[in-house]
Write an enzyme that holds these catalytic residues in place. Sequence first.
Site: not given
Ligand code: AP5
Ligand code: MG
Length: 225
Positions: A13, A88, A127, A160, A171
């Site tokens: 994402k 979410r 990552r 992270r 997660r």
């Molecule tokens: P990356 O692009 O970083 O993936 P991502 O989908 O952004 O993954 P996240 O781990 O950030 O998602 P998340 O939803 O768990 O975390 P968030 O920060 O939102 O890519 C991942 C890896 O793969 C990288 O190394 C990249 O290089 C590689 N990659 C990418 N594309 C690729 C491809 N095509 N092929 C191969 N490799 C690839 O949330 C974190 C925490 O915050 C949550 O757990 C929660 O506690 C809190 N939170 C966030 N939003 C909310 C909300 N709305 N409500 C409540 N709590 C929330």
């Molecule tokens: Mg992300």
Amino acid sequence: MRLVLLGLPGAGKGTQGELVAEKYGIPHISSGSLIREVVASGTGVGREVDSYVRRGELIPDGLAIEMVSERISRADCAQGWILDGFPRTVLQAIALDQRLDQLGLDVQMALDIRITPKAAIQRIAKRRVCSSCGAVYHLEHYRSQDLDVCDNCGGELYRRSDDTEETARNRLQVYMRQTHPVLHYYSMDGRLYSINGQRPIDEVFADLDCFLQRLANSKRVGEAR
Ligand code: AP5
Ligand code: MG
């Protein structure tokens, strides 16, 4: 354009959100990044949300809705945005729709990037993120030249706090329990678009961009709200 990105942790994402933002000139707003900024501030709220993030649990809906609502009301969002990681829960999705409806706006597309849980764990485990500019790397697929240093800005790369295997597994469970119903919410009125995320980044973007071009063209002939 007003878009939301859905998908398992590690689906890409953040990676795709940056590409969309660059091509269409709209801000990429990651709720996870907003939350990590609050944690880094070291305030009481920061400490409170940190405990949720470290366990891989969602922070309370009210807080997430407040943070994102404030962010999308800023001037740079006048032409739209791409939200990543929000909504979410179905409650967050309803709150977003209600807020936008008051402004005569809507979420035009919910883009679901699909990968398997196994791929999600592999991506998260390797990552690395730049502490300075936020660029995202992967130790195998998208490496920086020096494993500890960002190619873009020379910043230090870090792992992270929620990228441990145990937290990543939680997660995924939280996603299935609390976020998966959001897909159904957007599919009910035809706003959900799915993309196979298990291909190279540029191929995933090309698919996603097909949907966005269709949206841009429909806007030109006045079909979209
Ligand atoms: P990356 O692009 O970083 O993936 P991502 O989908 O952004 O993954 P996240 O781990 O950030 O998602 P998340 O939803 O768990 O975390 P968030 O920060 O939102 O890519 C991942 C890896 O793969 C990288 O190394 C990249 O290089 C590689 N990659 C990418 N594309 C690729 C491809 N095509 N092929 C191969 N490799 C690839 O949330 C974190 C925490 O915050 C949550 O757990 C929660 O506690 C809190 N939170 C966030 N939003 C909310 C909300 N709305 N409500 C409540 N709590 C929330
Ligand atoms: Mg992300």
